[in-house]
Each structure stands twice: as C-alpha cells, then as structure tokens.
Design an enzyme around this catalytic site. Sequence first.
Site, mmCIF file in Angstrom:
data_model
loop_
_atom_site.group_PDB
_atom_site.id
_atom_site.type_symbol
_atom_site.label_atom_id
_atom_site.label_comp_id
_atom_site.label_asym_id
_atom_site.label_seq_id
_atom_site.Cartn_x
_atom_site.Cartn_y
_atom_site.Cartn_z
ATOM 1 N N ILE A 127 -43.473 -30.726 -7.417
ATOM 2 C CA ILE A 127 -43.097 -32.141 -7.474
ATOM 3 C C ILE A 127 -41.607 -32.248 -7.822
ATOM 4 C CG2 ILE A 127 -43.762 -32.422 -9.935
ATOM 5 C CD1 ILE A 127 -44.266 -35.099 -7.274
ATOM 6 N N ASP A 207 -13.292 -49.403 26.508
ATOM 7 C CA ASP A 207 -13.643 -50.169 25.305
ATOM 8 C C ASP A 207 -13.181 -51.622 25.488
ATOM 9 O OD1 ASP A 207 -14.205 -50.971 22.708
ATOM 10 O OD2 ASP A 207 -12.458 -49.984 21.820
HETATM 11 C C1 SPV Z 1 -13.757 -48.859 17.026
HETATM 12 O O1 SPV Z 1 -14.045 -47.797 16.480
HETATM 13 O O2 SPV Z 1 -14.213 -49.195 18.101
HETATM 14 C C2 SPV Z 1 -12.838 -49.788 16.367
HETATM 15 C C3 SPV Z 1 -11.779 -49.262 15.505
HETATM 16 O O3 SPV Z 1 -12.918 -50.960 16.616
HETATM 17 S S1 SPV Z 1 -10.394 -49.059 16.505
HETATM 18 O O4 SPV Z 1 -10.727 -48.145 17.577
HETATM 19 O O5 SPV Z 1 -9.323 -48.548 15.652
HETATM 20 O O6 SPV Z 1 -10.034 -50.364 17.048
HETATM 21 MG MG MG Z 2 -14.003 -51.379 18.365
#
Ligand code: SPV
Ligand code: MG
Length: 434
Positions: A127, A207
């Site tokens: 445990i 992104d």
């Molecule tokens: C991400 O990690 O997507 C962010 C941080 O938003 S940055 O890439 O610095 O914008």
């Molecule tokens: Mg981001």
Amino acid sequence: MKKKIYIGLSLDIIHHGHINLINKAKKLGNVTVGLYTDKAVTSHKRIPLLDYDQRKVILQNIQGVNKIVSQNEWDYTKNILKYKPDIMVHGDDWKSDNVGKILRSNAIKALKKIGGRLIEIPHTKNISSGTLIDRIYSQGFPTIEKKNYLQRLIEAKDICRFIEAHSPLSAIISEKAEFISKSGQRTSFDGFWSSSLTDSTLKGKPDIEILDLNQRLTNINEIFDVTSKPLIMDIDTGGKKEHLDINIKNIERNGISAVIMEDKKGLKKNSLFGVEVKQEQENIKEFSKKISSAKKSTKNKLMIIARIESLILNKPISDALKRADHYLAAGADGIMIHSRKKSTKEIFGFSRKFRKKYPSVPLVAVPSSYNKVSEKQLIKEGFNIVIYANHMLRAAYPAMKKIALEILKNGRSFESDKTLLSIKEILDLIPGTK
Ligand code: SPV
Ligand code: MG
C-alpha cells in the site's frame, strides 16, 4: 513525562498504512503530526486531491494524534529544529527511494543537532498513497476538478510549468518526465499546452486558424485518454464572436482548464512573425466584448485568459497595460503577455507595472524568443505560468528528418539504429501492447 514524537504526513488519501504508523508512534509518546501544506506537497509531486484544511479536518479526527502543525517543506529539517521531537517516526521505505535517502540523511542530521533520534517502522506492505493516487488519476481527471485544479496549482506553486503537447505520445513523455536534483528536489511539468502552431504544423497546415474546433478537441481528447494533467488551450482569436458561446461551452465540457484568447482580428498569423506579416490587433472594445461573452458562456470552471499582442505588433508597453485593464474589467481570469524579442526588457517592463496594480491576477509568459530567461527570473517578475509552447514538436522534427535522410543515404537503416528507440523499447513503451 511522555516523549515528543514527530511524524510528517501529507494524508491526501488515508489508508491503513497511516493508521499503522500513527498507532506505533502513539505507543512511544505524544504524537505531533507535521501535515504537509499544499505548497510542500506541490514542491515535490502533484497537488493533493484534498486541500490542506480538508486534510486537517480528517487528521483532527484520527485517534492518537495529539497535535497538528504544518510542514511547509518536503524536507523535515526545519520542523525538526522548530519542534525538537525526542523521536521522529518514519516508514523504512524511504531508504529505497533516491529522494527519500536525501530526506532521511537530512532528518538524521537535524535530529542529531537537537538530541533526538529516528525510529523506522517497517513499511506496511502493498500500500502507498502514491499508488492509490496514480490509480485515481489513471481513471481520467474529473472535469469538475479541472478548473479548481489549475487555480489551486497557481496558488500553491511559485510557477506552474506547462509544455506543448501535440499528440498523446508527446504528452505521455512530458507527463512522465521528472528531474531530481542532487538535493532531492523533484521537478516535473504541471500540465499541457495545446498550441495552434504545433497542432496545425503536425497536420501539415499553416497556423492561420485553419483547424476547426473539433479537430483541435479530438486531438486534446486523445491526449486526455492517456494522461492526467491539466491542459491550457490556445484558441487563437476565439473565432467569430457569434460562435463563441457554443465553442466555449464545448471546450469547457471537454475538461480543459483554461483557454488563452488573443486580441487579433482578421486572418490570424503566428505572433512570432511580428510585423513581418500583415496582422492586426482587435480594438479594445470589441475584444473586451468577446471576453465578457466567453466568460458568460462558462460555468466558471474554465478560465478565460486574455492574450495581449501589443508588444508583438511593436506597440508600447502602455498600450498593453491599458488593454490589460480593460480585459480584466471585462472578466478575464488572467493575462498572457507575449513578446518576440530576445531580451526580457519589454516583457518585464510590462510585468513590473502590471504586478504593482494587480498583485494576484494570474500572469502567463511564453518565452519562445526570450529563452535565456530562467523560471527563477520569471517568478521574481511575478509570472505564475510559464508555457514552453512548441518544444516537443521542434524536438521531434529534426530527429525524424535526420533518420529519413540517413536511410536514403545508406540504403538501409542499420547505421541509424543507435540513435533510435530499440524495437524492444517501443514494444514495451505502452502497457498492453504485448
Ligand atoms: C502557439 O503555440 O500556437 C502560440 C504561441 O500561440 S506563439 O507561437 O508564440 O504565437
Ligand atoms: Mg497559437
């Protein structure tokens, strides 16, 4: 006169091993229990499931405990010197643990100074609180606790350390990563960052808010399937304000601890481009409205953190501070201030002024560019959360690229084998594979 006996307990989950220890200590004299504070526990492992006061109530009702004092460190030295017990009682299991060995030797030294001694009790077999707690966490993290968990973490820790997780495997690696210093200090990550940059990159997409919420949530839920630490989600600009209510509810329902929403508008580009690309900051009034509406959509479990992009867009610190005032007034639970400079001058210029005005509002740093900064400095400058925002994917990419090229060059994989996980290791990596 009865002897003064000292035992240290975190008592997050009470089991018969604790009762056994207390009963044995009781036979030796008057028992003082040093109950670890949340801060003491968190300096070494996860934040306790029950907070200090809840654990204290349990302890107050256990027979054989004469006095309860708080133990603020994982190490016993301070309390031994302060309470000067005749005898300290501890389970003998700490002899077989690396950190335990250091604690033990420190405790023996402190006891020597005050003329006390150590009695070790055979550890109750089969445990341990650690195993029980791991079992609870392995069932997943109850949604209802998530928000509380992150807030409690912020309160209990000098700084909370979050790392980017783009896949379940990267999250497993980070969850298990643990560094133990020579003095026995254990360091690990407190949770995960779901990054728009690395989630998009992993899928070979830019992104620019191209992944929809469900793709992001599917990824996060796969991470939650196999890990048990809280997660902060990057929600870019938060998307259309008309969609925010449904999206925030969805995110909260999925057990995410906090979202970070940035004050940009139009086609979002990654902040680390700064003004090299066209990107526009949202006006204060519109973004404040988005914050209030996001906040209203939560059941107060999900934290809404406002991310200020003024410094990214070469605007002055005063603009960032003004925005912080408005965003907090609109209901934001915390502020992330971003910078792409190598130096910390502007980010600390902001944090010093911010902290004077808001001593306890959670403040988040993402030191991707100003990466010479240490966590110690960030703590000193008043930051509560540090996010290592893209490091796991940036580590994986060069390693994969190198192997791909090596195989092409050598016409076989033999030369690359030494840098790879062995076949045995990969087969053993995930329990249940066999
Ligand atoms: C991400 O990690 O997507 C962010 C941080 O938003 S940055 O890439 O610095 O914008
Ligand atoms: Mg981001």
